[in-house]
Design a protein around this motif. Structure first.
Motif, mmCIF file in Angstrom:
data_model
loop_
_atom_site.group_PDB
_atom_site.id
_atom_site.type_symbol
_atom_site.label_atom_id
_atom_site.label_comp_id
_atom_site.label_asym_id
_atom_site.label_seq_id
_atom_site.Cartn_x
_atom_site.Cartn_y
_atom_site.Cartn_z
ATOM 1 N N ARG A 182 0.824 -1.209 0.000
ATOM 2 C CA ARG A 182 0.000 0.000 0.000
ATOM 3 C C ARG A 182 0.859 1.261 0.000
ATOM 4 N NH1 ARG A 182 -1.117 2.734 4.143
ATOM 5 N NH2 ARG A 182 -0.833 1.047 5.636
ATOM 6 N N ARG A 183 1.906 1.278 0.835
ATOM 7 C CA ARG A 183 2.761 2.474 0.931
ATOM 8 C C ARG A 183 3.570 2.722 -0.339
ATOM 9 N NH1 ARG A 183 5.207 2.903 7.085
ATOM 10 N NH2 ARG A 183 3.206 2.751 8.162
ATOM 11 N N THR A 184 3.793 1.696 -1.121
ATOM 12 C CA THR A 184 4.596 1.848 -2.338
ATOM 13 C C THR A 184 3.751 1.845 -3.607
ATOM 14 O OG1 THR A 184 4.955 -0.554 -2.466
ATOM 15 C CG2 THR A 184 6.629 0.763 -1.298
ATOM 16 N N ASP A 185 2.437 1.770 -3.444
ATOM 17 C CA ASP A 185 1.525 1.683 -4.598
ATOM 18 C C ASP A 185 1.881 0.510 -5.501
ATOM 19 O OD1 ASP A 185 -0.137 3.825 -3.913
ATOM 20 O OD2 ASP A 185 1.269 5.264 -4.798
ATOM 21 N N ARG A 186 2.258 -0.594 -4.888
ATOM 22 C CA ARG A 186 2.543 -1.833 -5.619
ATOM 23 C C ARG A 186 1.584 -2.901 -5.129
ATOM 24 N NH1 ARG A 186 8.007 -1.364 -7.593
ATOM 25 N NH2 ARG A 186 8.214 0.852 -7.999
ATOM 26 N N THR A 187 1.616 -4.030 -5.771
ATOM 27 C CA THR A 187 0.742 -5.124 -5.352
ATOM 28 C C THR A 187 1.359 -5.886 -4.181
ATOM 29 O OG1 THR A 187 1.760 -6.733 -6.831
ATOM 30 C CG2 THR A 187 -0.090 -5.416 -7.728
ATOM 31 N N THR A 231 13.459 4.177 -5.818
ATOM 32 C CA THR A 231 12.162 4.811 -5.622
ATOM 33 C C THR A 231 12.329 6.000 -4.695
ATOM 34 O OG1 THR A 231 11.552 3.551 -3.667
ATOM 35 C CG2 THR A 231 11.000 2.569 -5.806
ATOM 36 N N THR A 250 10.413 6.389 -2.262
ATOM 37 C CA THR A 250 9.882 5.937 -0.979
ATOM 38 C C THR A 250 11.000 5.876 0.035
ATOM 39 O OG1 THR A 250 8.229 4.614 -2.118
ATOM 40 C CG2 THR A 250 8.679 4.049 0.168
#
Length: 179
Positions: free
Chosen positions: A84-89, A134, A136
């Motif tokens: 969720r925090r990385t906008d990944r699955t 990233t 992030t």
């Protein structure tokens, strides 16, 4: 000097007398709250650094006889949180953690039981920034909050102050002199 915001979690909700003692001990920059039977002290403390603010607040609180058992932190995360925090699955995060995607060397879980692992966001975000280029990254303040939280929790697990010397010895990595 800057104002630093953080929350200390006590082992119980303070009584009126203990709240008065906190005020007398210099914790007039905190707002008490009771959450699930525990006392939470939300601080807005002036200090040269976040670390100085945290250590002075912990000392002030514990000078009253109260015990700080944690520092509120968003550091412990699951693979779903990482996704969720990385906008990944979730699958992408799972593959990073198992070394099947990315360069390897993903931080080990802080705790794992029955297939449920929790990771340090400070460590994971640094790995993401370094290895996947990233943006992030945990803020330096988040890393300090996480580190102090882990140390305070470890101290409470020892359930005595005599274990502090042994804990302090662990903070100096082998081969390096304390600075």
């Amino acid at each position: 000097m800057s104002a630093h915001e953080f929350t200390l979690i006590l082992d119980h909700a303070p009584t009126e007398e203990e709240l008065d003692a906190l005020f007398e001990a210099g914790c007039d920059d905190s707002t008490p709250e009771t959450v699930a039977g525990n006392g939470w002290l939300h601080f807005d403390r002036e200090a040269a650094s976040l670390l100085e603010a945290l250590t002075s607040a912990i000392r002030d609180v514990e000078s009253t006889g109260l015990i700080v058992c944690a520092v509120a932190s968003d550091d412990l995360v699951s693979l779903r949180d990482i996704a969720r925090r990385t906008d990944r699955t979730y699958e992408a995060a799972r593959l990073w953690a198992t070394g099947k995607r990315g360069p390897g060397g993903f931080p080990p879980p802080v705790t794992a039981a029955d297939g449920w692992s929790l990771y340090s966001w400070a460590q994971v975000s640094e790995w993401l920034r370094t290895n996947l280029l990233t943006e992030t990254a945990a803020r330096p303040e988040d890393r300090i909050l996480a580190a102090v939280d882990h140390l305070v929790r470890a101290r409470c697990l020892l359930d005595n102050r005599s274990g502090l010397t042994a804990l302090a010895d662990l903070l100096t990595p082998r081969g390096r002199a304390a600075s």
